[in-house]
Design an enzyme around this catalytic site. Structure first.
Site, short mmCIF file in Angstrom:
data_model
loop_
_atom_site.label_atom_id
_atom_site.label_comp_id
_atom_site.label_asym_id
_atom_site.label_seq_id
_atom_site.Cartn_x
_atom_site.Cartn_y
_atom_site.Cartn_z
CG ASP A 399 -1.86 1.17 1.26
OD1 ASP A 399 -2.96 1.02 0.75
OD2 ASP A 399 -1.47 2.23 1.80
CG ASN A 407 -4.66 11.17 -4.99
OD1 ASN A 407 -4.03 11.30 -6.03
ND2 ASN A 407 -5.26 10.05 -4.66
CG HIS A 412 -7.84 12.74 -7.82
ND1 HIS A 412 -7.83 11.76 -6.87
CD2 HIS A 412 -8.69 13.69 -7.36
CE1 HIS A 412 -8.64 12.08 -5.87
NE2 HIS A 412 -9.18 13.26 -6.16
CG ASP A 416 -4.92 8.67 -11.81
OD1 ASP A 416 -5.21 8.12 -10.73
OD2 ASP A 416 -5.74 9.26 -12.52
NE ARG A 431 10.75 -14.80 -9.34
CZ ARG A 431 10.35 -15.85 -8.64
NH1 ARG A 431 11.12 -16.93 -8.58
NH2 ARG A 431 9.20 -15.85 -8.01
CD GLU A 442 -4.51 4.05 -1.23
OE1 GLU A 442 -4.62 4.41 -0.05
OE2 GLU A 442 -5.43 4.15 -2.06
NE ARG A 462 15.72 -7.88 -6.31
CZ ARG A 462 15.31 -9.04 -5.81
NH1 ARG A 462 15.81 -9.47 -4.67
NH2 ARG A 462 14.40 -9.78 -6.44
#
Length: 523
Positions: A399, A407, A412, A416, A431, A442, A462
């Site tokens: 999240d 926002n 917004h 996006d 991968r 989100e 990572r």
């Protein structure tokens, strides 16, 4: 000889190997000479009359350690270890030498790799064993038809490689592997020819069906997509994506078929109503004509105005009845026609939806990741594969931190773009077999097949580092976006809802403990 220093255990193993290779009796003096040769130690020149030097305590400790280690080895080698231990305790070096010589004759010279015969397998051999085992158990078995004897033999060979530790077992595995390769070659040749013929037949069928369709047909787009797919190299994931996109079309086709059946039924009812009404009108008209003929006779026979008025009233009454019947028939016909028009409108709506569905895939239109329905399909496939193979499957629920503030501050549109930036970094970092889906707002969920929970956690860390390296740009302003993440390892036969709940709890802990963290869920 390597320039890097060796530890005493490695020197001891190399000394035993050289004693066996040179066919030197493994006496303490011979062992000490080889030991010093490997270690690079110069032997002091002793005068002929000097007494024999005391045994090197370091070498004696190594011999004792070797004996104890050999005694812990399962099988026949444990007996040699016990005898060597007894010789060390009694300082019977001649007995130790004899036992070691017997060990060399029976085991070291019989095997190509003496160290392996002693139960010590080097890292390279172990790595090759694991790679061969995984290749047979997973890669080769997965390429063969599920449940086939060849797939079962590949998995069985993989398990045998994992436990093979002697020459006889390796020879048996080599023979079985050679036979398996031969059978796969035969099968692959036949399967390749059959696949080529089926593809040709399928292409011909698609071309013929395409010719029968109108230019604006909603099916033409689907046929073109499948033709493009099979014209190039076949890719399993591309085929799965195409299959998912066609599922909705098939569902809509079922609805369309039902709608067409409804229209046919409505048309049939309308025609039956028309015929019934037409028959009623015809019957009423025939009866009316007969009555009119009778009225004509009564009019001619009327003797006075009163009789004539009575006849005229009956004529008017019958005329109004016929008119009412005609109006009722017209109303019924109009109602039936209205039903047909409404049914036709439903069909057009379904056709429009089908045409729209032929252009859509199971992706989130904003970010390019999978949507919830696409995620359900992938989870079903990967979880079944994990249960079948016994491999781990992890999910990571992440999240974006402070997304509402982003926002509210920049709009917004910036939010996006931030979501799209996150998805791009995830796809570039992980991968190709890992799948990201938009879970809502989100929140994103990542499926990591054949991944332990520790490796999954490291992968998400990572991704966090890559986000710090690749800044999100909005109107040439650099912004650092971070996320909190919960990682969960799927339990055996665990359903999607339960797994997501555990990942969500871990993600909540990451949020409440400072954000920009990765927390592993309780197993």
């Amino acid at each position: 000889m390597s320039s890097s220093p060796l530890n005493p255990a490695e020197i001891a193993r190399e000394a035993f190997r050289r004693l066996a290779t040179r066919r030197i009796a493994p006496t303490p003096d011979a062992y000490r000479e080889i030991y010093n040769e490997i270690a690079g130690l110069a032997l002091p020149a002793a005068p002929p009359a000097a007494p024999a030097p005391e045994p090197d305590p370091g070498a004696e400790n190594v011999l004792s350690g070797f004996a104890y280690r050999l005694a812990d080895t399962p099988g026949e080698l444990a007996e040699f270890g016990t005898r060597l231990n007894r010789a060390v305790k009694q300082r019977d070096w001649d007995g130790y030498a004899r036992t070691l010589s017997q060990l060399a004759e029976k085991h070291l010279r019989r095997h190509t790799h003496p160290v392996m015969a002693l139960g010590v397998e080097n890292a390279e051999a172990k790595l090759m064993r694991d790679l061969l085992s995984r290749t047979l158990s997973f890669a080769v078995a997965a390429l063969l038809p599920a449940g086939s004897p060849l797939a079962g033999e590949a998995e069985s060979l993989g398990a045998a490689v994992r436990t093979a530790h002697d020459e006889a077992a390796l020879h048996e595995i080599g023979a079985r592997l050679k036979e398996l390769c031969y059978q796969i070659e035969l099968k692959s040749g036949d399967s390749g020819e059959q696949q080529e013929l089926l593809l040709r037949l399928f292409k011909l069928l698609l071309e013929n069906v395409s010719e029968l369709l109108d230019d604006d047909s909603w099916m033409r787009g689907q046929i073109a997509a499948v033709q493009d797919l099979i014209s190039g190299p076949l890719d399993a994931r591309a085929l799965e994506d195409a299959t998912r996109s066609l599922k909705d079309v098939i569902y809509k086709q079922g609805q369309l078929k039902t709608g067409i059946a409804d229209v046919k039924s409505t048309m049939k009812n309308m025609m039956m109503t028309f015929i019934d009404r037409l028959g009623s009108v015809a019957a009423s008209t025939g009866s009316y004509q007969e009555k009119i003929g009778g009225f004509s006779e009564r009019i001619r026979a009327a003797a006075n105005i009163e009789e004539l008025n009575l006849v005229l009233e009956e004529v008017l009454r019958e005329t109004r009845a016929v008119q009412a019947e005609a109006l009722a028939s017209r109303d019924r016909m109009l109602a039936a026609h209205q039903e047909v028009q409404e049914a036709e409108a439903r069909i057009k709506d379904l056709e429009a939806k089908l045409q729209h569905m032929s252009e859509l895939v199971r992706e989130d239109q904003l970010t390019g990741s999978l949507n919830r329905r696409g995620l359900d399909d992938v989870f079903e496939r990967e979880s079944a594969r994990a249960d079948r193979r016994g491999t781990p499957l992890c999910v990571a629920l992440l999240d974006l931190d402070n997304f509402k503030k982003l926002n509210d501050t920049y709009g917004h549109l910036a939010g996006d773009k931030a979501l799209r930036h996150l998805v791009k970094v995830v796809k570039d970092t992980l991968r190709s077999m890992d799948v990201i889906a938009r879970f809502g707002g989100e929140e994103f969920l990542i499926l990591l097949p054949e991944t332990t929970v520790e490796a999954a956690s490291a992968a998400m860390v990572r991704v966090q580092r890559e986000l710090t390296r690749h800044f999100f740009l909005h109107e040439n302003e650099k912004m650092l976006i971070t996320f909190s993440c919960g990682v969960a390892l799927r339990r055996q036969n665990e359903d999607q809802a339960a797994l997501m709940a555990r990942a969500d709890n871990a993600m909540y802990k990451a949020k409440t403990s400072g954000k920009n963290r990765v927390v592993i869920a309780d197993s």
